[in-house]
Each structure stands twice: as structure tokens, then as C-alpha cells.
Motif scaffolding. Structure first.
Motif, PDB file in Angstrom:
ATOM      1  N   ARG A  41       0.837  -1.198   0.000  1.00 17.24           N
ATOM      2  CA  ARG A  41       0.000   0.000   0.000  1.00 17.24           C
ATOM      3  C   ARG A  41       0.875   1.252   0.000  1.00 17.24           C
ATOM      4  NH1 ARG A  41      -4.869   1.933   4.127  1.00 17.24           N
ATOM      5  NH2 ARG A  41      -6.260   2.648   2.459  1.00 17.24           N
ATOM      6  N   GLY A  42       0.613   2.117  -0.965  1.00 19.47           N
ATOM      7  CA  GLY A  42       1.471   3.267  -1.188  1.00 19.47           C
ATOM      8  C   GLY A  42       2.141   3.198  -2.542  1.00 19.47           C
ATOM      9  N   ALA A  43       2.174   1.985  -3.140  1.00 23.83           N
ATOM     10  CA  ALA A  43       2.672   1.842  -4.504  1.00 23.83           C
ATOM     11  C   ALA A  43       1.680   2.484  -5.464  1.00 23.83           C
ATOM     12  CB  ALA A  43       2.873   0.368  -4.840  1.00 23.83           C
ATOM     13  N   VAL A  44       2.144   2.832  -6.652  1.00 25.79           N
ATOM     14  CA  VAL A  44       1.317   3.609  -7.572  1.00 25.79           C
ATOM     15  C   VAL A  44       0.020   2.893  -7.935  1.00 25.79           C
ATOM     16  CG1 VAL A  44       2.504   2.750  -9.640  1.00 25.79           C
ATOM     17  CG2 VAL A  44       1.356   4.990  -9.690  1.00 25.79           C
ATOM     18  N   ASP A  45       0.047   1.565  -8.051  1.00 28.79           N
ATOM     19  CA  ASP A  45      -1.162   0.850  -8.442  1.00 28.79           C
ATOM     20  C   ASP A  45      -2.156   0.688  -7.302  1.00 28.79           C
ATOM     21  OD1 ASP A  45       0.734  -0.997  -7.305  1.00 28.79           O
ATOM     22  OD2 ASP A  45      -0.546  -2.626  -7.986  1.00 28.79           O
ATOM     23  N   THR A  46      -1.808   1.146  -6.092  1.00 27.22           N
ATOM     24  CA  THR A  46      -2.761   1.114  -4.976  1.00 27.22           C
ATOM     25  C   THR A  46      -3.460   2.460  -4.798  1.00 27.22           C
ATOM     26  OG1 THR A  46      -1.108   1.698  -3.275  1.00 27.22           O
ATOM     27  CG2 THR A  46      -1.368  -0.639  -3.817  1.00 27.22           C
ATOM     28  N   PHE A  47      -3.303   3.336  -5.784  1.00 29.59           N
ATOM     29  CA  PHE A  47      -4.012   4.620  -5.832  1.00 29.59           C
ATOM     30  C   PHE A  47      -4.982   4.622  -7.006  1.00 29.59           C
ATOM     31  CE2 PHE A  47      -0.350   5.907  -3.353  1.00 29.59           C
ATOM     32  CZ  PHE A  47      -0.864   6.860  -2.480  1.00 29.59           C
ATOM     33  N   ASP A  48      -6.060   5.380  -6.873  1.00 29.57           N
ATOM     34  CA  ASP A  48      -7.040   5.523  -7.946  1.00 29.57           C
ATOM     35  C   ASP A  48      -6.626   6.694  -8.835  1.00 29.57           C
ATOM     36  OD1 ASP A  48      -9.217   5.709  -9.605  1.00 29.57           O
ATOM     37  OD2 ASP A  48     -10.710   5.519  -8.002  1.00 29.57           O
ATOM     38  N   GLY A  49      -5.706   6.416  -9.766  1.00 28.81           N
ATOM     39  CA  GLY A  49      -5.187   7.458 -10.640  1.00 28.81           C
ATOM     40  C   GLY A  49      -6.245   8.062 -11.541  1.00 28.81           C
ATOM     41  N   GLY A  50      -7.217   7.248 -11.969  1.00 30.94           N
ATOM     42  CA  GLY A  50      -8.280   7.767 -12.823  1.00 30.94           C
ATOM     43  C   GLY A  50      -9.136   8.799 -12.108  1.00 30.94           C
ATOM     44  N   ALA A  51      -9.463   8.524 -10.847  1.00 29.46           N
ATOM     45  CA  ALA A  51     -10.251   9.479 -10.064  1.00 29.46           C
ATOM     46  C   ALA A  51      -9.458  10.760  -9.820  1.00 29.46           C
ATOM     47  CB  ALA A  51     -10.672   8.849  -8.738  1.00 29.46           C
ATOM     48  N   TRP A  52      -8.128  10.612  -9.627  1.00 30.89           N
ATOM     49  CA  TRP A  52      -7.276  11.788  -9.440  1.00 30.89           C
ATOM     50  C   TRP A  52      -7.316  12.677 -10.688  1.00 30.89           C
ATOM     51  CZ3 TRP A  52      -4.922  14.638  -5.942  1.00 30.89           C
ATOM     52  CH2 TRP A  52      -3.940  15.540  -6.359  1.00 30.89           C
ATOM     53  N   LEU A  64      12.858  -0.821   2.519  1.00 33.09           N
ATOM     54  CA  LEU A  64      13.778  -1.196   1.446  1.00 33.09           C
ATOM     55  C   LEU A  64      13.063  -1.957   0.334  1.00 33.09           C
ATOM     56  CD1 LEU A  64      16.855  -2.295   3.589  1.00 33.09           C
ATOM     57  CD2 LEU A  64      16.628  -0.197   2.251  1.00 33.09           C
ATOM     58  N   ALA A  65      12.075  -2.771   0.713  1.00 38.44           N
ATOM     59  CA  ALA A  65      11.388  -3.604  -0.270  1.00 38.44           C
ATOM     60  C   ALA A  65      10.254  -2.888  -0.983  1.00 38.44           C
ATOM     61  CB  ALA A  65      10.831  -4.859   0.416  1.00 38.44           C
ATOM     62  N   VAL A  66       9.614  -1.930  -0.305  1.00 37.81           N
ATOM     63  CA  VAL A  66       8.416  -1.289  -0.860  1.00 37.81           C
ATOM     64  C   VAL A  66       8.631   0.201  -1.120  1.00 37.81           C
ATOM     65  CG1 VAL A  66       5.966  -0.781  -0.480  1.00 37.81           C
ATOM     66  CG2 VAL A  66       6.928  -2.971   0.293  1.00 37.81           C
ATOM     67  N   ASP A  67       8.898   0.949  -0.059  1.00 38.17           N
ATOM     68  CA  ASP A  67       8.960   2.403  -0.185  1.00 38.17           C
ATOM     69  C   ASP A  67      10.109   2.864  -1.068  1.00 38.17           C
ATOM     70  OD1 ASP A  67       6.770   3.201   1.717  1.00 38.17           O
ATOM     71  OD2 ASP A  67       8.031   2.098   3.102  1.00 38.17           O
ATOM     72  N   LEU A  68      11.257   2.210  -0.939  1.00 43.86           N
ATOM     73  CA  LEU A  68      12.407   2.621  -1.744  1.00 43.86           C
ATOM     74  C   LEU A  68      12.146   2.387  -3.222  1.00 43.86           C
ATOM     75  CD1 LEU A  68      15.196   3.836  -1.470  1.00 43.86           C
ATOM     76  CD2 LEU A  68      16.135   1.533  -1.393  1.00 43.86           C
ATOM     77  N   LYS A  69      11.476   1.295  -3.535  1.00 40.85           N
ATOM     78  CA  LYS A  69      11.121   1.008  -4.922  1.00 40.85           C
ATOM     79  C   LYS A  69      10.194   2.104  -5.466  1.00 40.85           C
ATOM     80  CE  LYS A  69      10.256  -3.230  -5.911  1.00 40.85           C
ATOM     81  NZ  LYS A  69       9.569  -4.553  -6.050  1.00 40.85           N
TER      82      LYS A  69
END
Length: 227
Positions: free
Chosen positions: A64-75, A176-181
């Protein structure tokens, strides 16, 4: 009392982007009172219930926090609506509710007579659709850059304090595994900014920003809606 001040300052230092955004809102509101509004991208997180419907819900929640866990279309639709907003109109936009750890519809009101609307979030300049379509509607594109190693330390301390993982070691591993990516994606795949900000570890700036949050209702919306 000094311990509380020190802890507060450290929290602000760890959240440099939020600190900068808060100070910027306060400065604009000071110069043109009542003429600036704030819209956070954190209100466009997919809810936990929506993440449960992902093909791999456990992975989705972990990332959660990765780009695909956001509603980009609604944005994108919101940014279009903001560009078209008439001076006598008011719309509501979602913010983030820390109590339930999910977006909250209608948390923030935006009046069409505002001269400046400051949008804040990680993926606003991403060079992929629909984020790039939304970015094409911005008057300015601001990128706040923090050194990579410093970002790792700040995120690990902040996320551990927030209880995201039970131990600091697990928190650091997740960073390191999620946020840094996510951060690497932002820095390598973002559109060219019109304004580039290099952050510094300035304690005096953090103290000033704490006072700003206390006195400016617009600036307070930044930490209140930061996920």
C-alpha cells in the motif's frame, strides 16, 4: 516539555516533503489570505476493502502506497474538475482519515474563487497515464528531492513510530522492499519539474513549521491528511 519539542521536531524532519508543503501553504496564505487551497493525493488511496479485491490482497496491503494502490483515474478527473471550477462553485474532495486508515470522502472543501490550489503527492509528475494527463493540467510542477539514504532512514523511523511494523528491523526491511522502490520510480520516471527543491536537514526550519501548523488552518491540512 523539551522532550516533546525534540520529538515533534524529529517527526517533522523525517517528513521533509510534508514540512515543505506546510511552509509553502502558510507563506502563500500569509501573502494572499484566504486565496490558497490544498488537495492531497492521499485521499485517493484505494480503501482497504478495495485492496481486499486485488488478485493478491495480502501483497496489495503490504505494498500500500505503490502507484497501483491509488485511484489514478479518479485523481485525473478531479484535476480536470478543478481546472473547470467556476468562482461561485464549491466542491468536496477526499482526505485521509488516520483513525480508520482509509480515505474520507468530502473531508476537504475547495472553493472556486481560490487563486492557487496546491496539489501534493508522490506520483503527481509520473510519466505514465493517467498521472501524466493530470500533470499536463498543472501550471507548475514542483519536485521535492531528498537524498536516497536519508529518505530510507526517515521513512524507517517514521513508519516504526506509526506502528506499521512491530519491530524497527521489520520496518526497515519494508522500507527497502516497498517504499524505496516507489521512490526510485518517482525519481526515474517523473516529468521534468518546473521547480526543483533539494531538501536539507534543518532543525530550525522544523520548529518554524510546527508553529505554522498550529496557527494556519490551511497548513494544518497537510499533516492531517498525510498517510
Amino acid at each position: 516539555m523539551q522532550e516533546q519539542v525534540t520529538t515533534t521536531a524529529e517527526t517533522l524532519i523525517q517528513k521533509a516533503k510534508t514540512t515543505f508543503c506546510t511552509a509553502l501553504l502558510s507563506e502563500i496564505n500569509h501573502r494572499i489570505p484566504g486565496q490558497v487551497a490544498f488537495v492531497p493525493m492521499d485521499g485517493f488511496h484505494f480503501t482497504r476493502a478495495q485492496l481486499d479485491k486485488f488478485p493478491d490482497p495480502v501483497d496489495a496491503h503490504h505494498r500500500r502506497g505503490a502507484v497501483d494502490t491509488f485511484d489514478g483515474g479518479a485523481w485525473y478527473q478531479l484535476v480536470r474538475r478543478l481546472r473547470e471550477l467556476k468562482s461561485d462553485e464549491t466542491i468536496s474532495v477526499p482526505g485521509f482519515n488516520h483513525a480508520v486508515k482509509d480515505p474520507e470522502e468530502g473531508k476537504i472543501s475547495i472553493q472556486g474563487d481560490k487563486k492557487i490550489v496546491l496539489l501534493e503527492g508522490n506520483y503527481l509528475l509520473l510519466r505514465k497515464e493517467p498521472w501524466a494527463d493530470a500533470a499536463s493540467l498543472f501550471d507548475e510542477r514542483i519536485l521535492v528531492d531528498t537524498p536516497r539514504e536519508e529518505t530510507i532512514e526517515r521513512l524507517a523511523k517514521r513508519n516504526y513510530a506509526a506502528g506499521i511494523c512491530p519491530t524497527y528491523e521489520e520496518t526497515l526491511a519494508r522500507v527497502l522492499a516497498v517504499d524505496l522502490k516507489n521512490g526510485d520510480l518517482i525519481m526515474s520516471e517523473s516529468l521534468e519539474p518546473t521547480i526543483y527543491i533539494k531538501t536539507t536537514n534543518d532543525t530550525r526550519y522544523a520548529y518554524a513549521t510546527e508553529a505554522t501548523q498550529a496557527n494556519d488552518p490551511v497548513a494544518r491540512q497537510v499533516p492531517e491528511n498525510d498517510a
